[in-house]
Design a protein around this motif. Structure first.
Motif, short mmCIF file in Angstrom:
data_model
loop_
_atom_site.label_atom_id
_atom_site.label_comp_id
_atom_site.label_asym_id
_atom_site.label_seq_id
_atom_site.Cartn_x
_atom_site.Cartn_y
_atom_site.Cartn_z
N ASN A 296 1.01 -1.53 0.50
CA ASN A 296 -0.07 -0.34 0.00
C ASN A 296 0.74 1.54 0.20
OD1 ASN A 296 -2.64 -1.44 -0.31
ND2 ASN A 296 -2.84 -1.89 1.66
N SER A 297 2.27 0.86 0.55
CA SER A 297 3.28 1.96 0.66
C SER A 297 3.44 2.91 -1.13
CB SER A 297 4.25 2.19 0.91
OG SER A 297 5.06 1.12 0.44
N ILE A 298 2.68 2.24 -1.79
CA ILE A 298 3.24 2.47 -3.55
C ILE A 298 2.58 3.64 -3.80
CG2 ILE A 298 3.36 2.27 -5.88
CD1 ILE A 298 5.78 0.81 -4.72
N THR A 299 3.10 4.65 -4.62
CA THR A 299 2.12 5.53 -4.77
C THR A 299 2.20 6.47 -6.30
OG1 THR A 299 3.73 7.76 -4.17
CG2 THR A 299 2.39 6.96 -2.37
N ARG A 300 3.31 5.70 -6.53
CA ARG A 300 3.50 6.28 -8.12
C ARG A 300 4.43 4.91 -8.65
NH1 ARG A 300 7.31 7.35 -11.99
NH2 ARG A 300 6.38 8.88 -13.28
N ILE A 301 3.31 4.66 -10.10
CA ILE A 301 4.43 3.44 -10.90
C ILE A 301 4.33 3.92 -11.91
CG2 ILE A 301 3.86 1.45 -11.92
CD1 ILE A 301 1.66 0.62 -9.70
N GLY A 302 5.90 4.29 -12.53
CA GLY A 302 5.60 4.95 -13.90
C GLY A 302 5.56 3.77 -15.31
N SER A 303 5.62 4.86 -16.01
CA SER A 303 4.62 3.84 -17.40
C SER A 303 5.74 2.80 -17.97
CB SER A 303 4.82 4.51 -18.84
OG SER A 303 6.71 5.33 -18.39
N TYR A 304 4.99 1.58 -18.05
CA TYR A 304 5.80 0.33 -18.86
C TYR A 304 6.12 -0.35 -17.87
CZ TYR A 304 4.08 2.81 -23.27
OH TYR A 304 3.79 4.20 -23.95
N ALA A 305 6.14 -0.30 -16.67
CA ALA A 305 7.14 -1.04 -15.64
C ALA A 305 6.24 -2.37 -15.33
CB ALA A 305 6.04 -0.39 -13.65
N PHE A 306 5.53 -2.84 -16.17
CA PHE A 306 5.10 -4.14 -16.50
C PHE A 306 4.85 -4.28 -17.64
CE2 PHE A 306 3.41 -2.51 -12.30
CZ PHE A 306 4.14 -3.78 -11.01
N SER A 307 6.05 -3.74 -18.74
CA SER A 307 5.56 -4.29 -20.09
C SER A 307 6.33 -5.86 -20.62
CB SER A 307 6.43 -2.96 -20.73
OG SER A 307 5.82 -3.40 -22.15
N ILE A 308 5.95 -6.26 -20.78
CA ILE A 308 6.71 -7.62 -21.45
C ILE A 308 7.08 -7.15 -22.25
CG2 ILE A 308 5.62 -10.00 -22.51
CD1 ILE A 308 5.14 -9.76 -19.82
N GLN A 309 6.91 -5.96 -23.50
CA GLN A 309 8.12 -5.44 -24.79
C GLN A 309 8.02 -4.12 -24.14
OE1 GLN A 309 5.86 -6.43 -28.74
NE2 GLN A 309 6.26 -9.42 -28.67
N LEU A 310 9.42 -3.40 -24.67
CA LEU A 310 9.65 -2.10 -25.14
C LEU A 310 8.95 -1.48 -26.79
CD1 LEU A 310 11.44 -0.17 -23.56
CD2 LEU A 310 13.17 -0.64 -24.41
N TYR A 311 9.15 -2.22 -27.65
CA TYR A 311 8.64 -1.81 -28.69
C TYR A 311 7.51 -2.49 -29.11
CZ TYR A 311 13.31 0.54 -28.67
OH TYR A 311 14.24 1.32 -28.13
N GLY A 312 7.03 -2.33 -29.94
CA GLY A 312 5.41 -2.96 -31.12
C GLY A 312 4.44 -2.93 -30.09
N ASP A 313 3.74 -3.93 -30.03
CA ASP A 313 2.87 -3.98 -28.90
C ASP A 313 3.16 -4.67 -27.79
OD1 ASP A 313 1.36 -3.54 -31.03
OD2 ASP A 313 0.98 -6.07 -31.67
N PHE A 314 2.36 -3.55 -26.42
CA PHE A 314 2.74 -4.25 -25.65
C PHE A 314 1.82 -5.18 -24.72
CE2 PHE A 314 4.60 0.56 -26.04
CZ PHE A 314 6.60 -0.15 -25.60
N LEU A 315 2.11 -6.31 -24.14
CA LEU A 315 0.88 -7.16 -23.98
C LEU A 315 0.24 -6.93 -22.53
CD1 LEU A 315 3.41 -10.13 -25.63
CD2 LEU A 315 1.74 -9.07 -26.31
N GLY A 316 1.25 -6.08 -21.93
CA GLY A 316 0.28 -5.69 -20.83
C GLY A 316 1.50 -5.24 -19.86
#
Length: 187
Positions: free
Chosen positions: A165-185
């Motif tokens: 619960n201490s998390i106040t910010r999650i950066g972009s693509y923090a949990f991304s499967i791919q960096l380029y192309g289609d982002f799967l999640g």
């Protein structure tokens, strides 16, 4: 040395202070990196695509590591950082699919590590979870308030992450499967 595919090792003179942009990019036969103690800067893409490197020791005097500096060093497993590193640019270790551990010298004033995961010194910012770390579950420490962009990029082996619960910010693509192309999640 850009693209010197048959270069396997190099001994640099002690007076080298900077590893320049793309200096060893594509040297895919380079098996070890021994940097002089006087190196203070590793610039952008310096060792990108050096796919034969397995371990990396960043000398104590290095202060800055550039963007994509070790990108796609696909066999890199272990990184040890010295006590002076004060700036690591984004995506430094992107594509290092076998990276299991990043260790930081305890005297470092900016960064720290816990179980091979990279944090800021106070462990309030989670910076990088190594892509090749072998675990199916990770519990983020309660001290963390921010998850940086691309922190868990390409960590497809993780099945679950416990976010406190201490998390106040999650950066972009923090949990991304791919960096380029289609982002799967991503979040």
């Amino acid at each position: 040395f850009l693209g010197c595919n048959s270069l396997t090792s190099i001994i640099m003179p002690d007076n080298v202070t900077t590893i320049g942009d793309s200096a060893f990019l594509g040297c895919n036969s380079l098996t070890s990196i021994i940097m002089p103690d006087n190196v203070t800067t590793i610039k952008n893409n310096a060792y990108q695509d050096c796919s034969s490197i397995k371990t990396l020791v960043i000398p104590d005097n290095v202060k800055t590591i550039g963007d994509w500096a070790f990108k796609d060093c696909e066999n890199l497993k272990y990184v040890t950082m010295g006590h002076s590193v004060a700036s690591i640019e984004k995506n430094t270790f992107s594509g290092c699919s076998k990276l299991t551990s990043i260790e930081v010298a305890s005297q470092n004033l900016v960064y720290s590590s816990l179980d091979g995961v990279l944090f800021n010194k106070l462990k309030t910012n989670l910076i990088l979870f190594p892509t090749g770390k072998i675990t199916d579950h990770y519990k983020i420490p309660d001290s963390v308030t921010e998850i940086y962009s691309s922190t868990f990029l390409e960590c497809s082996g993780l099945k679950s992450i416990n976010i406190p619960n201490s998390i106040t910010r999650i950066g972009s693509y923090a949990f991304s499967i791919q960096l380029y192309g289609d982002f799967l999640g991503y979040t």
